[in-house]
Design a protein around this motif. Structure first.
Motif, PDB file in Angstrom:
ATOM      1  N   ASN A 154       0.828  -1.206   0.000  1.00 43.95           N
ATOM      2  CA  ASN A 154       0.000   0.000   0.000  1.00 43.95           C
ATOM      3  C   ASN A 154       0.859   1.252   0.000  1.00 43.95           C
ATOM      4  O   ASN A 154       0.574   2.227  -0.698  1.00 43.95           O
ATOM      5  CB  ASN A 154      -0.920   0.012   1.225  1.00 43.95           C
ATOM      6  CG  ASN A 154      -2.039  -1.003   1.134  1.00 43.95           C
ATOM      7  OD1 ASN A 154      -2.521  -1.313   0.049  1.00 43.95           O
ATOM      8  ND2 ASN A 154      -2.464  -1.536   2.273  1.00 43.95           N
ATOM      9  N   ARG A 159       2.445   2.005  -3.394  1.00 49.17           N
ATOM     10  CA  ARG A 159       1.469   2.579  -4.322  1.00 49.17           C
ATOM     11  C   ARG A 159       1.075   4.001  -3.914  1.00 49.17           C
ATOM     12  O   ARG A 159       0.698   4.821  -4.758  1.00 49.17           O
ATOM     13  CB  ARG A 159       0.214   1.696  -4.376  1.00 49.17           C
ATOM     14  CG  ARG A 159       0.432   0.363  -5.086  1.00 49.17           C
ATOM     15  CD  ARG A 159      -0.895  -0.329  -5.356  1.00 49.17           C
ATOM     16  NE  ARG A 159      -1.512  -0.814  -4.129  1.00 49.17           N
ATOM     17  CZ  ARG A 159      -1.390  -2.048  -3.680  1.00 49.17           C
ATOM     18  NH1 ARG A 159      -0.671  -2.936  -4.348  1.00 49.17           N
ATOM     19  NH2 ARG A 159      -1.988  -2.422  -2.560  1.00 49.17           N
ATOM     20  N   LEU A 160       1.163   4.287  -2.620  1.00 49.97           N
ATOM     21  CA  LEU A 160       0.726   5.572  -2.093  1.00 49.97           C
ATOM     22  C   LEU A 160       1.735   6.689  -2.342  1.00 49.97           C
ATOM     23  O   LEU A 160       1.347   7.842  -2.577  1.00 49.97           O
ATOM     24  CB  LEU A 160       0.486   5.415  -0.589  1.00 49.97           C
ATOM     25  CG  LEU A 160      -0.141   6.551   0.202  1.00 49.97           C
ATOM     26  CD1 LEU A 160      -1.526   6.874  -0.332  1.00 49.97           C
ATOM     27  CD2 LEU A 160      -0.210   6.168   1.684  1.00 49.97           C
ATOM     28  N   ARG A 161       3.003   6.368  -2.300  1.00 49.46           N
ATOM     29  CA  ARG A 161       4.041   7.400  -2.339  1.00 49.46           C
ATOM     30  C   ARG A 161       3.936   8.348  -3.538  1.00 49.46           C
ATOM     31  O   ARG A 161       4.038   9.569  -3.362  1.00 49.46           O
ATOM     32  CB  ARG A 161       5.425   6.749  -2.279  1.00 49.46           C
ATOM     33  CG  ARG A 161       5.831   6.331  -0.866  1.00 49.46           C
ATOM     34  CD  ARG A 161       7.287   5.938  -0.792  1.00 49.46           C
ATOM     35  NE  ARG A 161       7.728   5.797   0.584  1.00 49.46           N
ATOM     36  CZ  ARG A 161       8.157   4.661   1.120  1.00 49.46           C
ATOM     37  NH1 ARG A 161       8.187   3.557   0.376  1.00 49.46           N
ATOM     38  NH2 ARG A 161       8.556   4.611   2.372  1.00 49.46           N
ATOM     39  N   LYS A 192       1.359   9.292  -5.151  1.00 50.62           N
ATOM     40  CA  LYS A 192       0.190  10.155  -4.958  1.00 50.62           C
ATOM     41  C   LYS A 192       0.469  11.227  -3.906  1.00 50.62           C
ATOM     42  O   LYS A 192      -0.027  12.357  -4.019  1.00 50.62           O
ATOM     43  CB  LYS A 192      -1.020   9.312  -4.552  1.00 50.62           C
ATOM     44  CG  LYS A 192      -1.440   8.317  -5.628  1.00 50.62           C
ATOM     45  CD  LYS A 192      -2.640   7.496  -5.181  1.00 50.62           C
ATOM     46  CE  LYS A 192      -3.044   6.493  -6.252  1.00 50.62           C
ATOM     47  NZ  LYS A 192      -4.209   5.676  -5.860  1.00 50.62           N
ATOM     48  N   HIS A 251      -6.888  12.278   2.823  1.00 51.02           N
ATOM     49  CA  HIS A 251      -7.988  11.330   2.638  1.00 51.02           C
ATOM     50  C   HIS A 251      -9.079  11.888   1.744  1.00 51.02           C
ATOM     51  O   HIS A 251      -9.935  11.153   1.267  1.00 51.02           O
ATOM     52  CB  HIS A 251      -8.584  10.945   4.002  1.00 51.02           C
ATOM     53  CG  HIS A 251      -9.232  12.097   4.730  1.00 51.02           C
ATOM     54  ND1 HIS A 251      -8.511  13.064   5.389  1.00 51.02           N
ATOM     55  CD2 HIS A 251     -10.532  12.436   4.887  1.00 51.02           C
ATOM     56  CE1 HIS A 251      -9.326  13.943   5.916  1.00 51.02           C
ATOM     57  NE2 HIS A 251     -10.566  13.589   5.633  1.00 51.02           N
ATOM     58  N   VAL A 311      -7.077  11.004  -1.861  1.00 50.11           N
ATOM     59  CA  VAL A 311      -6.394   9.726  -2.073  1.00 50.11           C
ATOM     60  C   VAL A 311      -7.326   8.606  -1.618  1.00 50.11           C
ATOM     61  O   VAL A 311      -7.672   8.515  -0.439  1.00 50.11           O
ATOM     62  CB  VAL A 311      -5.061   9.665  -1.309  1.00 50.11           C
ATOM     63  CG1 VAL A 311      -4.401   8.299  -1.501  1.00 50.11           C
ATOM     64  CG2 VAL A 311      -4.122  10.779  -1.771  1.00 50.11           C
ATOM     65  N   PHE A 321      -7.054   5.361  -1.093  1.00 48.82           N
ATOM     66  CA  PHE A 321      -6.628   4.439  -0.038  1.00 48.82           C
ATOM     67  C   PHE A 321      -6.833   5.055   1.340  1.00 48.82           C
ATOM     68  O   PHE A 321      -7.295   4.394   2.275  1.00 48.82           O
ATOM     69  CB  PHE A 321      -5.163   4.036  -0.216  1.00 48.82           C
ATOM     70  CG  PHE A 321      -4.612   3.296   0.969  1.00 48.82           C
ATOM     71  CD1 PHE A 321      -4.983   1.979   1.221  1.00 48.82           C
ATOM     72  CD2 PHE A 321      -3.738   3.908   1.861  1.00 48.82           C
ATOM     73  CE1 PHE A 321      -4.505   1.291   2.326  1.00 48.82           C
ATOM     74  CE2 PHE A 321      -3.255   3.232   2.965  1.00 48.82           C
ATOM     75  CZ  PHE A 321      -3.633   1.917   3.199  1.00 48.82           C
ATOM     76  N   LEU A 322      -6.505   6.328   1.486  1.00 48.72           N
ATOM     77  CA  LEU A 322      -6.659   6.996   2.776  1.00 48.72           C
ATOM     78  C   LEU A 322      -8.130   7.219   3.109  1.00 48.72           C
ATOM     79  O   LEU A 322      -8.531   7.152   4.284  1.00 48.72           O
ATOM     80  CB  LEU A 322      -5.901   8.325   2.780  1.00 48.72           C
ATOM     81  CG  LEU A 322      -4.397   8.218   2.534  1.00 48.72           C
ATOM     82  CD1 LEU A 322      -3.764   9.596   2.478  1.00 48.72           C
ATOM     83  CD2 LEU A 322      -3.724   7.357   3.610  1.00 48.72           C
TER      84      LEU A 322
END
Length: 315
Positions: A38, A41-43, A45, A72, A75, A77-78
């Motif tokens: 996760n 993949r997040l970095r 963004k 959040h 993004v 995921f957040l």
């Protein structure tokens, strides 16, 4: 109305423990491999802050790091993370059925970074450069503050700068938030207190002490070591800090804090801009997120559903 599971609700003993100590956990949320995937993949963004509601384009003044607040809202995921039943069920056990998430923040700590100084937060007015509280509880409330859910997006060890709590310290505020701290970015990583490098992102919490001669009893402090993917729940009025990053590893420590309130609390009732850390950004695109129950008070701004990656405030 948000449909809520009760699978992860705290039992009576856990609730009593939380009210006694001011915190509870850590709890498992993601396994380490899942969280690492996760995070990878997040970095990208997070680096792209153009979609942030506090992006530099939206800034009212100054060069602000507020672009990484409330991610959040842009993004996915957040957005999913703050509504996870493992979190929401436990928070609702403490705040009641009607709960909102009003704010999220990232807390990175890089090799060699100072520790975060001991502090408490009740209405969050002190770092705003004004006397306006960011959250306002009803006048007849027995307490203030917010519940923070701090998730270890990377391992949080003593060496990498994990959290520290003083159990039971949430019942007495040692700081006067009607005072205003002076922001000094040149002091970051340069302040030493009792032989330990401790600061507060350019602020000095000693400026708010009710008693200038008081200091926290660090002999009672407990280090909150957490593996990657765990979270812990605590009152913002709990005396909390973090260790410095020892620099013995080149891996950063990254925490993600989500802050929750019952819906009767007013969020940013006197502000049209968020002012912190030498910058300011408009709240025009801001909205809280309902995570449990329903809004019976109609005094807060909420975001509705996501449309093409953007969340629209409901006023």
């Amino acid at each position: 109305m948000t449909q809520q599971s009760v699978d992860f609700a705290l039992d009576s003993a856990e609730i009593e423990q939380f009210h006694r100590n001011g915190y509870i956990g850590p709890f498992d949320l993601y396994d380490e491999g899942e969280m690492e995937q996760n995070l990878q993949r997040l970095r990208p963004k997070l680096i792209n802050t153009k979609a942030s509601i506090y992006s530099q384009k939206q800034a009212v003044s100054g060069s602000t790091n507020l672009a990484n607040y409330d991610r959040h809202l842009d993004v996915d995921f957040l957005a999913e993370h703050i509504t996870r039943p493992e979190i929401v069920d436990r928070v609702s056990s403490l705040l009641g059925p009607d709960v909102l998430c009003w704010r999220t923040e990232f807390f990175p700590k890089y090799p060699g970074d100072e520790g975060t100084d001991w502090h408490q937060a009740d209405n969050f007015s002190n770092v705003a450069g004004s006397k306006h509280p960011q959250i306002v509880w009803p006048e007849d409330s027995e307490f203030g503050g917010t519940i923070t859910v701090w998730t270890a997006f990377t391992e949080a060890s003593v060496e990498t700068g994990c959290l520290q709590f003083v159990p039971g310290s949430h019942k007495t505020m040692h700081y006067d938030e009607s005072k205003v701290m002076t922001y000094d970015p040149d002091s970051i990583n340069k302040v030493e207190k009792d032989g330990i490098r401790r600061g507060f992102f350019g602020y000095d919490y000693r400026q708010l002490q009710k008693d200038p001669d008081w200091s926290p009893d660090e002999s009672k402090a407990v280090s909150q070591v957490m593996r990657q993917g765990q979270f812990i729940i605590f009152w913002s009025t709990l005396m909390h800090a973090s260790h410095p990053h020892s620099g013995l590893t080149d891996r950063m420590r990254l925490g993600f804090a989500a802050r929750y309130l019952p819906t009767q609390v007013q969020v940013y009732p006197h502000s049209d801009a968020l002012q912190e850390f030498g910058g300011a950004a408009s709240l025009d695109k801001y909205g809280a997120v309902m995570v449990s129950g329903e809004d019976r008070y109609r005094h807060n701004t909420f975001v509705d559903h996501t449309v093409n990656g953007f969340r629209f405030p409901v006023r």
